[in-house]
Design a protein around this motif. Structure first.
Motif, short mmCIF file in Angstrom:
data_model
loop_
_atom_site.label_atom_id
_atom_site.label_comp_id
_atom_site.label_asym_id
_atom_site.label_seq_id
_atom_site.Cartn_x
_atom_site.Cartn_y
_atom_site.Cartn_z
N LEU A 9 -10.21 -5.12 4.60
CA LEU A 9 -8.64 -4.34 4.22
C LEU A 9 -8.15 -2.51 4.00
N PRO A 10 -9.63 -2.61 3.28
CA PRO A 10 -9.46 -0.68 2.57
C PRO A 10 -9.61 0.04 4.02
N ASP A 11 -10.13 -0.54 4.91
CA ASP A 11 -10.42 0.45 6.16
C ASP A 11 -8.14 0.60 6.72
N ILE A 12 -7.80 -0.13 6.18
CA ILE A 12 -6.78 -0.34 6.86
C ILE A 12 -5.31 0.42 5.59
N ASP A 13 -4.56 1.49 5.99
CA ASP A 13 -3.76 2.72 5.53
C ASP A 13 -3.38 1.88 4.33
N PRO A 14 -3.48 2.30 3.11
CA PRO A 14 -2.38 1.28 1.99
C PRO A 14 -1.11 1.97 2.55
N VAL A 15 -0.34 3.01 2.89
CA VAL A 15 0.71 2.83 3.03
C VAL A 15 1.39 2.23 4.36
N ASP A 16 0.66 2.30 5.56
CA ASP A 16 1.03 1.40 6.10
C ASP A 16 0.90 -0.04 5.62
N TRP A 17 0.09 -0.76 4.95
CA TRP A 17 -0.13 -2.30 4.73
C TRP A 17 1.34 -2.40 3.79
N ASP A 18 1.61 -1.41 2.43
CA ASP A 18 2.73 -1.85 1.46
C ASP A 18 3.78 -1.32 2.50
N ARG A 19 4.26 -1.04 3.30
CA ARG A 19 5.17 -0.75 4.16
C ARG A 19 5.99 -2.39 4.52
N LEU A 20 4.55 -3.03 5.09
CA LEU A 20 5.48 -5.05 5.68
C LEU A 20 5.11 -5.30 4.42
N ALA A 21 4.21 -5.53 3.32
CA ALA A 21 4.28 -6.53 2.60
C ALA A 21 5.85 -6.55 1.56
N ALA A 22 5.93 -7.25 1.17
CA ALA A 22 7.37 -7.30 0.35
C ALA A 22 6.91 -6.35 -0.91
N ALA A 23 7.92 -5.62 -1.77
CA ALA A 23 7.52 -4.40 -2.48
C ALA A 23 7.41 -5.57 -3.75
N GLU A 24 8.76 -6.87 -3.76
CA GLU A 24 8.24 -7.66 -4.63
C GLU A 24 6.95 -7.91 -5.73
N SER A 25 6.42 -8.76 -4.36
CA SER A 25 4.46 -9.32 -4.30
C SER A 25 4.16 -8.37 -5.27
N PRO A 26 3.38 -8.11 -6.36
CA PRO A 26 2.61 -7.62 -6.70
C PRO A 26 0.73 -8.15 -5.64
N PHE A 27 0.91 -9.42 -5.59
CA PHE A 27 -0.08 -9.80 -4.97
C PHE A 27 0.01 -9.53 -3.39
N LYS A 29 0.11 -6.94 -1.97
CA LYS A 29 -0.02 -5.07 -1.51
C LYS A 29 -1.36 -5.01 -2.12
N HIS A 30 -1.79 -3.84 -1.22
CA HIS A 30 -2.50 -2.75 -0.53
C HIS A 30 -4.08 -2.89 -1.96
N GLY A 31 -3.47 -2.74 -2.60
CA GLY A 31 -4.22 -2.43 -3.84
C GLY A 31 -5.28 -4.09 -4.54
N PHE A 32 -3.93 -4.89 -4.29
CA PHE A 32 -4.55 -5.92 -5.08
C PHE A 32 -6.02 -6.60 -4.31
N LEU A 33 -5.43 -6.44 -2.66
CA LEU A 33 -5.93 -7.53 -1.38
C LEU A 33 -7.07 -6.64 -1.45
N CYS A 34 -7.65 -5.38 -2.03
CA CYS A 34 -8.55 -4.10 -1.80
C CYS A 34 -9.09 -4.88 -2.80
N ALA A 35 -8.51 -4.55 -4.36
CA ALA A 35 -9.13 -4.86 -5.69
C ALA A 35 -10.31 -6.13 -5.50
N LEU A 36 -9.70 -7.40 -4.83
CA LEU A 36 -10.47 -9.12 -4.00
C LEU A 36 -12.18 -7.95 -3.58
N GLU A 37 -12.10 -7.42 -2.55
CA GLU A 37 -12.72 -7.17 -1.72
C GLU A 37 -13.89 -6.10 -2.33
N LEU A 38 -13.30 -4.99 -2.02
CA LEU A 38 -14.22 -4.41 -3.24
C LEU A 38 -14.82 -4.14 -4.57
N SER A 39 -14.65 -5.85 -5.09
CA SER A 39 -15.19 -6.20 -6.11
C SER A 39 -16.14 -7.27 -6.13
#
Length: 378
Positions: A9-27, A29-39
């Motif tokens: 998922l880090p290869d996907i533009d975070p702006v593009d992903w977050d545009r689709l994801a529900a703004a109210e759900s932090p889980f 977000k590109h940042g949350f899912l990428c943190a799982l992968e990168l860590s």
């Protein structure tokens, strides 16, 4: 339209992903899912291999997505299908690997079919047709929202499964005492006594947002989190790096309450906020203190939600002990497509009985809530 499987998922533009994801759900977000992968919390060696389904238009614009993972076990999902896997093993049927659409280690209801739901529906149809050829036993979608439920209901081959969680609702309480006043006399006294027992041990609480914690304080948060698993003889799902990455990527969503006895930190609860909701996620302590778990995980979060004007407190999966503290039963849903016809028939029969049981359980649980009667009686 073109469908691709993204293994990073880090290869996907975070702006593009977050545009689709529900703004109210932090889980989501590109940042949350990428943190799982990168860590390294998901990925090689974890049994969670990213296999996100992406739909692009002719111009390369991301139009729909399905956060998904190839699974070689059923841990960290909180929709328990271990019994199905055991039955397959006894029958000589391979249950793993399987494909799961959901958020790792997060039993939180929310959107799973991101963007154009009809496009995602077409992706699901393509996936189910290709499962057997790809050596996959099944496709599962966990903790779906009403929009996904509407799309899935009646879809050929899919089985619906119910679960029950307990959420607290802030009914415009002025403060915690206002909430206590809504309870029966006996329960009000019990909660007040529990809070007094914690205060009597000299324990005080401090709230922090993501950007306010130092790396040494994150070390403390992680030690507490990991200890919760180790006392049960299990390894923690998340790595230490995950917390630092999340604090870097989405600090505005993080809330941590630290319990101190004097100057010594002794416990913590890690939560996320999004939209009108407060999500209690992880807790841990370094020593045993009477009633500290209830205060840190529940009462502190309820007070924070009231003070912040948040409407809902989702404190995680399971926990009948939440009932007497005002958390109300909430039905959750997941959806399951099983390739093997015999397994599908057996699970369908099981789920029919289980769903009836879950519905009865939620109804009975509601009768145990501590609130005063509509006529104001205790």
């Amino acid at each position: 339209m073109q469908t691709k499987t993204a293994i990073s998922l880090p290869d996907i533009d975070p702006v593009d992903w977050d545009r689709l994801a529900a703004a109210e759900s932090p889980f989501l977000k590109h940042g949350f899912l990428c943190a799982l992968e990168l860590s390294g919390s998901v990925g090689p060696g974890t049994g969670w291999t990213p296999a996100h389904q992406l739909v692009f238009d002719a111009d390369g614009k991301l139009e729909a997505a399905l956060p998904a993972y190839l699974k070689t076990h059923s841990f960290g999902e909180y929709v328990f299908d271990h019994g199905w896997a055991d039955a397959c093993e006894r029958a000589g049927i391979a249950y793993y690997p399987k494909l799961l659409a959901g958020i790792p280690f997060s039993p939180v209801t929310g959107p799973r079919l991101l963007g154009d739901t009809q496009l995602v529906g077409q992706v699901l149809d393509s996936l189910t047709q290709a499962l057997d050829d790809q050596g996959l036993s099944s496709l599962h979608i966990n903790f779906t929202d009403p929009a996904a439920d509407a799309l899935m209901r009646g879809r050929e081959g899919w089985l619906e499964r119910l679960g029950c969680q307990f959420h607290w609702h802030n009914r415009q309480y002025r403060d915690f005492q206002d909430f206590l006043d809504s309870l029966s006399s006996r329960k009000r006294k019990q909660l007040r006594k529990e809070r007094e027992q914690v205060a009597g041990q000299g324990i005080e609480f401090e709230w922090r947002e993501g950007h306010q914690l130092s790396e040494s304080e994150w070390d403390f948060v992680y030690v507490c989190y990991a200890n919760t698993y180790r006392v049960r003889g299990r390894a923690p799902y998340l790595t230490r790096v995950f917390f630092s990455l999340l604090a870097e990527k989405m600090p505005e969503s993080i809330r941590v309450v630290i319990a101190r006895q004097g100057t010594q930190p002794v416990a913590m609860a890690f939560s996320l906020v999004g939209g009108n909701s407060f999500y209690g996620r992880y807790w841990g302590c370094l020593a045993e203190f009477d009633r500290l778990h209830f205060e840190t995980c529940f009462y502190q979060g309820m007070e924070y939600a009231i003070a912040s004007g948040l409407e809902r407190f989702d404190a995680g999966a399971q926990g009948e002990h939440k009932l007497i503290r005002g958390f109300e039963p909430v039905i959750t849903r997941s959806w399951h497509y099983l390739c093997h016809p015999g397994l599908r028939a057996a699970v369908a029969q099981f789920l029919e009985q289980e769903c009836e049981g879950i519905s009865r359980y939620a109804l009975e649980a509601r009768s145990l809530l501590p609130y005063r009667q509509a006529d104001g009686s205790a």
